[in-house]
Each structure stands twice: as structure tokens, then as C-alpha cells.
Design a protein around this motif. Sequence first.
Motif, PDB file in Angstrom:
ATOM      1  N   ILE A 120     -11.611 -39.448  60.516  1.00 54.05           N
ATOM      2  CA  ILE A 120     -12.935 -39.945  60.113  1.00 54.05           C
ATOM      3  C   ILE A 120     -13.387 -39.120  58.915  1.00 54.05           C
ATOM      4  CG2 ILE A 120     -15.326 -40.327  60.812  1.00 54.05           C
ATOM      5  CD1 ILE A 120     -14.327 -40.339  63.716  1.00 54.05           C
ATOM      6  N   VAL A 121     -13.567 -39.783  57.770  1.00 50.18           N
ATOM      7  CA  VAL A 121     -13.960 -39.109  56.530  1.00 50.18           C
ATOM      8  C   VAL A 121     -15.407 -39.494  56.220  1.00 50.18           C
ATOM      9  CG1 VAL A 121     -13.453 -38.752  54.093  1.00 50.18           C
ATOM     10  CG2 VAL A 121     -11.581 -39.211  55.709  1.00 50.18           C
ATOM     11  N   ILE A 122     -16.282 -38.500  56.172  1.00 49.36           N
ATOM     12  CA  ILE A 122     -17.712 -38.738  55.969  1.00 49.36           C
ATOM     13  C   ILE A 122     -18.165 -38.027  54.702  1.00 49.36           C
ATOM     14  CG2 ILE A 122     -20.029 -38.449  56.919  1.00 49.36           C
ATOM     15  CD1 ILE A 122     -18.735 -38.394  59.707  1.00 49.36           C
ATOM     16  N   HIS A 123     -18.738 -38.794  53.769  1.00 53.03           N
ATOM     17  CA  HIS A 123     -19.298 -38.243  52.541  1.00 53.03           C
ATOM     18  C   HIS A 123     -20.811 -38.144  52.709  1.00 53.03           C
ATOM     19  CE1 HIS A 123     -15.549 -38.950  50.173  1.00 53.03           C
ATOM     20  NE2 HIS A 123     -15.395 -39.906  51.074  1.00 53.03           N
ATOM     21  N   MET A 124     -21.346 -36.932  52.598  1.00 51.68           N
ATOM     22  CA  MET A 124     -22.785 -36.715  52.769  1.00 51.68           C
ATOM     23  C   MET A 124     -23.437 -36.362  51.441  1.00 51.68           C
ATOM     24  SD  MET A 124     -23.270 -37.132  56.072  1.00 51.68           S
ATOM     25  CE  MET A 124     -24.923 -36.473  56.262  1.00 51.68           C
ATOM     26  N   ASN A 125     -24.622 -36.916  51.199  1.00 53.41           N
ATOM     27  CA  ASN A 125     -25.437 -36.558  50.049  1.00 53.41           C
ATOM     28  C   ASN A 125     -26.083 -35.207  50.343  1.00 53.41           C
ATOM     29  OD1 ASN A 125     -27.247 -36.326  47.961  1.00 53.41           O
ATOM     30  ND2 ASN A 125     -28.550 -38.021  48.599  1.00 53.41           N
ATOM     31  N   ALA A 126     -25.620 -34.165  49.637  1.00 59.40           N
ATOM     32  CA  ALA A 126     -26.084 -32.806  49.929  1.00 59.40           C
ATOM     33  C   ALA A 126     -26.946 -32.214  48.826  1.00 59.40           C
ATOM     34  CB  ALA A 126     -24.887 -31.890  50.186  1.00 59.40           C
ATOM     35  N   GLY A 127     -27.279 -32.992  47.803  1.00 64.40           N
ATOM     36  CA  GLY A 127     -28.140 -32.457  46.758  1.00 64.40           C
ATOM     37  C   GLY A 127     -28.347 -33.459  45.635  1.00 64.40           C
ATOM     38  N   THR A 128     -29.576 -33.698  45.277  1.00 61.78           N
ATOM     39  CA  THR A 128     -29.887 -34.607  44.167  1.00 61.78           C
ATOM     40  C   THR A 128     -31.014 -34.024  43.336  1.00 61.78           C
ATOM     41  OG1 THR A 128     -31.459 -35.844  45.552  1.00 61.78           O
ATOM     42  CG2 THR A 128     -29.206 -36.694  45.414  1.00 61.78           C
ATOM     43  N   GLY A 129     -31.082 -34.428  42.087  1.00 61.98           N
ATOM     44  CA  GLY A 129     -32.153 -33.970  41.218  1.00 61.98           C
ATOM     45  C   GLY A 129     -31.734 -34.027  39.777  1.00 61.98           C
ATOM     46  N   ILE A 130     -32.453 -33.336  38.913  1.00 64.63           N
ATOM     47  CA  ILE A 130     -32.151 -33.325  37.490  1.00 64.63           C
ATOM     48  C   ILE A 130     -30.892 -32.496  37.270  1.00 64.63           C
ATOM     49  CG2 ILE A 130     -32.976 -32.686  35.202  1.00 64.63           C
ATOM     50  CD1 ILE A 130     -35.831 -32.980  36.293  1.00 64.63           C
ATOM     51  N   GLY A 131     -29.806 -33.137  36.833  1.00 72.47           N
ATOM     52  CA  GLY A 131     -28.554 -32.443  36.613  1.00 72.47           C
ATOM     53  C   GLY A 131     -27.853 -32.018  37.885  1.00 72.47           C
ATOM     54  N   VAL A 132     -28.227 -32.616  39.003  1.00 72.14           N
ATOM     55  CA  VAL A 132     -27.643 -32.238  40.290  1.00 72.14           C
ATOM     56  C   VAL A 132     -27.206 -33.484  41.037  1.00 72.14           C
ATOM     57  CG1 VAL A 132     -28.035 -31.083  42.514  1.00 72.14           C
ATOM     58  CG2 VAL A 132     -29.154 -30.224  40.440  1.00 72.14           C
ATOM     59  N   ALA A 133     -25.975 -33.507  41.507  1.00 72.63           N
ATOM     60  CA  ALA A 133     -25.464 -34.596  42.348  1.00 72.63           C
ATOM     61  C   ALA A 133     -24.338 -34.020  43.193  1.00 72.63           C
ATOM     62  CB  ALA A 133     -24.978 -35.765  41.496  1.00 72.63           C
ATOM     63  N   ILE A 134     -24.685 -33.552  44.382  1.00 74.80           N
ATOM     64  CA  ILE A 134     -23.724 -32.866  45.237  1.00 74.80           C
ATOM     65  C   ILE A 134     -23.348 -33.759  46.410  1.00 74.80           C
ATOM     66  CG2 ILE A 134     -23.254 -30.823  46.630  1.00 74.80           C
ATOM     67  CD1 ILE A 134     -25.405 -29.375  45.011  1.00 74.80           C
ATOM     68  N   ASN A 135     -22.062 -34.001  46.509  1.00 76.19           N
ATOM     69  CA  ASN A 135     -21.512 -34.775  47.613  1.00 76.19           C
ATOM     70  C   ASN A 135     -20.599 -33.844  48.399  1.00 76.19           C
ATOM     71  OD1 ASN A 135     -18.638 -36.267  48.168  1.00 76.19           O
ATOM     72  ND2 ASN A 135     -20.359 -37.489  48.886  1.00 76.19           N
ATOM     73  N   GLU A 136     -20.792 -33.759  49.724  1.00 77.63           N
ATOM     74  CA  GLU A 136     -19.917 -32.955  50.561  1.00 77.63           C
ATOM     75  C   GLU A 136     -19.112 -33.870  51.471  1.00 77.63           C
ATOM     76  OE1 GLU A 136     -21.921 -29.852  52.624  1.00 77.63           O
ATOM     77  OE2 GLU A 136     -22.371 -28.719  50.799  1.00 77.63           O
ATOM     78  N   VAL A 137     -17.883 -33.473  51.732  1.00 79.05           N
ATOM     79  CA  VAL A 137     -17.013 -34.274  52.570  1.00 79.05           C
ATOM     80  C   VAL A 137     -16.769 -33.538  53.885  1.00 79.05           C
ATOM     81  CG1 VAL A 137     -14.859 -33.310  51.663  1.00 79.05           C
ATOM     82  CG2 VAL A 137     -14.886 -35.631  52.593  1.00 79.05           C
ATOM     83  N   HIS A 138     -16.773 -34.307  54.955  1.00 82.82           N
ATOM     84  CA  HIS A 138     -16.476 -33.779  56.290  1.00 82.82           C
ATOM     85  C   HIS A 138     -15.406 -34.668  56.910  1.00 82.82           C
ATOM     86  CE1 HIS A 138     -19.993 -31.147  56.016  1.00 82.82           C
ATOM     87  NE2 HIS A 138     -20.642 -32.193  55.529  1.00 82.82           N
ATOM     88  N   ILE A 139     -14.339 -34.050  57.377  1.00 79.57           N
ATOM     89  CA  ILE A 139     -13.209 -34.793  57.939  1.00 79.57           C
ATOM     90  C   ILE A 139     -13.065 -34.416  59.403  1.00 79.57           C
ATOM     91  CG2 ILE A 139     -10.731 -35.237  57.766  1.00 79.57           C
ATOM     92  CD1 ILE A 139     -10.919 -34.583  54.801  1.00 79.57           C
TER      93      ILE A 139
END
Length: 400
Positions: A120-139
Motif C-alpha cells: 500500500i503506497v500512500i502519498h501525503m500532502n506534508a507542506g504547502t505554501g509559497i515556494g513549498v510543496a512537500i509530498n511524503e510517501v508511506h509504504i
Amino acid sequence: MIIKQNIVKATILGVAFTLLCSGCILSNAKPNDAPNREESGISQNANKKQNKDSKSLILNEKNGIVISISSIKEDKLLRNITVDMRGKLKKSFLWNTVMDTSRPPIIDEIDVNANGTKEIVIHMNAGTGIGVAINEVHILDPNSLEELNVEDPVQRLNNKLNSSIKHQTGKTYIDTELDGKHLSKMYDYDIGSWGERVSFGSIVSYEIQNGRLRANLAGQASMSEFPVKVVVDYNSDLTIENFTLFYSGFLQPQFSEEDVKSMLDHWLPEGDWIVERKDNQYVTSYPNHSSDGESMMISINPMTGTVHDTTSGSPLKSLANVDAPDLFQISNGTKYMAELYRLGKPILEAAGLKPASKDWITGFLGDGYVLGEVIRSNLKFMIKVDVFTGQWEKISDPFQ
């Protein structure tokens, strides 16, 4: 097309920035480094009654896999996330999460560790904003919902990539090096919040390519400038296999055949042109309506996005750097070479290299790279450099 054989000597086939700005949400925790991610650490049957006082919100659901979040905030970013595996298993984790209904978690079932079972591969939105776009993956292991360890690419890159940011006479020079591959760039201004080196962590995303995990990270030099991109490929045991340094632009290599066809469609004249993959290059032939009707040929380097003459390898245009000049329009060999020297000068300056002579460009290498002789610390050596993107590396002299 003008084939510039007369000018060819030989044809030879960090720690991430902390953005303290309004609207920014940053994640400092990386995949698998948050302590005690499994809040309870206990798997339980889904039919077991929940505490009536607990409340949760479903973030997403796919093929019977349900991801929900507690309505109680344990932390600004670390939140209690519950994964329900088709009513058979349920487990809670402390994961970095930003509540954004427009970017819900992505759920996939893919065998990423070559064990014959789809994780099971889950992509979570871990940060957004000006110049920020963080995606974390959990397997997760589908049989136990145990989280598998994924090596952190941000920490590795910040320790591995060598870089410098220097200011001189109103300009900013950035030099980066990763595993012997360089990317050097000059900006014609020095104002702004520049760092001392290129760092990673503010823009991170993951994808699955051919059954393997891949991370894409943007290297940040200032609040608004991201001069490089690094692609991180993983082994089947979810450890990092290799890093690849790319030019960072609106369109970013590595380009697929579909990418090349789409971009050429907006540049080449209408006609029956075709694209074929040959020797790690995309070769394009199309009718020449301006002369004797014979087909003309150009090639595209998928690793740089540089369009070059198929016969000589001389660079003509960049599909990656939209601000680069179109050398395809220059038919005069002297003017063409003058333009190459003009484009190469700031790259050498940013890299701390000096031309070995006035005519330091000695030829082309058949893939859009310019061959040149340079000096650093009184040592003379050969480099191949892409004048459109600033990608370069030291090579052995191909004429010896």
C-alpha cells in the motif's frame, strides 16, 4: 539546415530553506524519522467498536482502503492518521499532514520491493505554501500494515551535493556538483534572500516508475530560485540507488519520446516529420521545403533537452531552457561560434573555470555538448558543457 562542419574540429559520436512567510507550511520531519509514528503500535480488527468519544474525518478511500484523520490536533503538522485495510486491519500513525481538501492523500497498490505482493503506497500532502510543496510517501505491508522504511533523500542530498552561491558585481553565480556532474548558472542580479548553498526539502514529490520508487527534489538557492532538480531512484529494498542532476526549468528533463513530440509540434513546421530513438538520442527527420526537398535531420538529447545537428552534434536550441536563444536561425559559422562563446562565458565563471585559450571551444560530441579546454587551480583539462543549461563534466581528451 546549415551543417556546421566547418567549425567542428572533430565530430565524435543543506538543510532545506526555512521559509518564514505568510501562508507557508513547512515540514521538518522526513519519511520514517518521526518518533513513534505508530501511535498505538497495535493492529486491530475493523469490526472492533471505536471509542464513541473519538471523531475522525475520512481523507480518501480507494478499493476499500480508507484513510482518516483525527479531528483532534496533536501537533501543527504531525497528525493521527488511521489506515483501514478493507475492514480487516486498522492501524494509526503519526504522519506529517496538511489539511487541504484539494490535495487529498493518493492511494496505490503496487509491488515496490519485488516480493510478489502489492504494498500500500500512500502519498501525503506534508507542506504547502509559497515556494513549498512537500509530498511524503508511506509504504505499508498489506498483511500487517507495518510501515516499511524508506531512505530519506533530503538528508542524503543535503550531505552529498556540493554547491556554492557567490555574488559579484551585481550578479549571482551558482555552482553545483553531484557525483562528478556539474550544473553552473549565473543570474544577472544579486538582490533577494539568497542562501550560502543550494539546499533541498521545500519541494519534494514521489512517483512509481517501472515498479520502483522515485523521488523528485528541487534544489533551492533563494526564496524564489530553484536552479537544479535531482531525481532519486530507489532499489527494491527502498534504499537509494542513485542520484541524477538536471537543469530545473518550466519543462524539465529527462524527456520521453512523447514529451519530445509534443514540444517539436510547437516548433517544427507542419509536415510529415517523425521521431525515432537512436543511440540514446531522439532523431527527427522532416521534409525540407526551402531547398531541394531532401529530408532534414536534427536530434534531441533527452537528458538536457538540447536540440542539436545530427551530423555534427552542434547545439541549436533548448527545449528545457525557454529563455535560451535559437541558434538554429544562425547560418554564419563565425556568428554561431561567437554566440557559443557568449553562452559559455557565464557558465565557466560560475564554475570557477578559466578558458585555456581564446578559442577554448574545440568541437562537439555528437549529443549537443560543446567540447572545451579549461583551467582550474593551474590544472588544464577537457570538459563537455551544455551551453543552454549549464550542465558540464570533466572528461578525458577524446582526441588522444
